[in-house]
Motif scaffolding. Structure first.
Motif, short mmCIF file in Angstrom:
data_model
loop_
_atom_site.label_atom_id
_atom_site.label_comp_id
_atom_site.label_asym_id
_atom_site.label_seq_id
_atom_site.Cartn_x
_atom_site.Cartn_y
_atom_site.Cartn_z
N SER A 131 0.84 -1.19 0.00
CA SER A 131 0.00 0.00 0.00
C SER A 131 0.88 1.25 0.00
O SER A 131 2.10 1.18 0.20
CB SER A 131 -0.90 0.01 1.24
OG SER A 131 -0.12 0.18 2.41
N ALA A 169 -4.98 0.24 0.88
CA ALA A 169 -4.71 -0.39 2.17
C ALA A 169 -5.67 -1.53 2.46
O ALA A 169 -5.34 -2.47 3.20
CB ALA A 169 -4.78 0.65 3.29
N ASP A 170 -6.88 -1.48 1.86
CA ASP A 170 -7.86 -2.54 2.07
C ASP A 170 -7.77 -3.64 1.02
O ASP A 170 -8.63 -4.52 0.95
CB ASP A 170 -9.28 -1.95 2.09
CG ASP A 170 -9.63 -1.24 0.78
OD1 ASP A 170 -8.75 -1.14 -0.10
OD2 ASP A 170 -10.78 -0.78 0.66
N THR A 172 -7.91 -3.23 -2.29
CA THR A 172 -8.58 -2.92 -3.55
C THR A 172 -7.61 -2.25 -4.51
O THR A 172 -6.61 -1.65 -4.10
CB THR A 172 -9.78 -1.99 -3.32
OG1 THR A 172 -9.33 -0.78 -2.69
CG2 THR A 172 -10.82 -2.66 -2.44
#
Length: 208
Positions: A131, A169-170, A172
């Motif tokens: 990320s 960060a998630d 995606t």
């Protein structure tokens, strides 16, 4: 491929960029070449210092990158160059799944911070993603996330400086100047061909 340019659109953009280079008025010091790839044509530009640009033809800031490059190093013309010859071979091997890294001199135009980000990007192995926060931590400045994202987006050497390996960060996918459909393709391609010890670290849903 969905979201890819039509052959007519691709030909029109390629002709426009070719005309721009053909109209060069500065003394020639850089060589350019079109490279065909499974994701569409790419423009490569190199000089004595190494590879300066490798971009998909529909990259929105390609003309700006060419202008910056000309200001720094001089005129661009289509022609032979040993770096471009080596690039064509290595890029073909990459798309065939036979190459997982590149051995070419790179010379992107940018400031010191941009270069620090691009160097960090080159440290992300094939089959691994990170990320913007991870990248900022690697650079030792968590507060630089926004600047890191900007430098990531300004990368003028696609694939070899793997900005496509930076995700949200998630987990995606997030913005990619070469278009998100290409980013998804590249990550899926690299997941298939990465060494087992690194490929297992890629945790994006919907890939395979």
């Amino acid at each position: 491929m969905q979201n890819a340019m039509s052959p007519a659109e691709s030909a029109a953009v390629q002709a426009a960029v070719s005309d721009l280079i053909a109209a060069e008025t500065l003394p020639i010091s850089l060589a350019a070449q079109w490279l065909e790839t499974p994701l569409g044509p790419m423009l490569a530009v190199a000089g004595e210092r190494g590879l300066h640009i490798l971009e998909f033809l529909d990259r929105a800031i390609l003309s700006k990158e060419l202008t910056q490059l000309r200001r720094a190093f001089g005129g661009v013309a289509f022609g032979p160059n040993p770096v471009l010859t080596a690039l064509a071979g290595q890029l073909a091997e990459y798309f065939d799944g036979a190459r997982t890294d590149f051995d070419l001199p790179l010379a992107p135009v940018g400031g010191a911070f941009h270069h620090s980000v691009w160097t960090a990007l080159r440290g992300i192995p094939i089959g691994v993603t990170c990320s913007y926060k991870d990248l900022s931590l690697r650079l030792g400045n968590l507060k630089a996330i926004r600047a890191v994202a900007q430098a990531n987006g300004a990368n003028p050497i696609s694939i070899l400086i793997p900005c496509h390996r930076v995700i949200g960060a998630d987990g995606t996918l997030v913005g990619y100047g070469g278009k998100l459909w290409r980013k998804r393709w590249l990550l899926a391609h690299e997941q298939r061909h990465a060494p087992a010890e690194t490929g297992a670290q890629l945790g994006l849903p919907g890939f395979g």
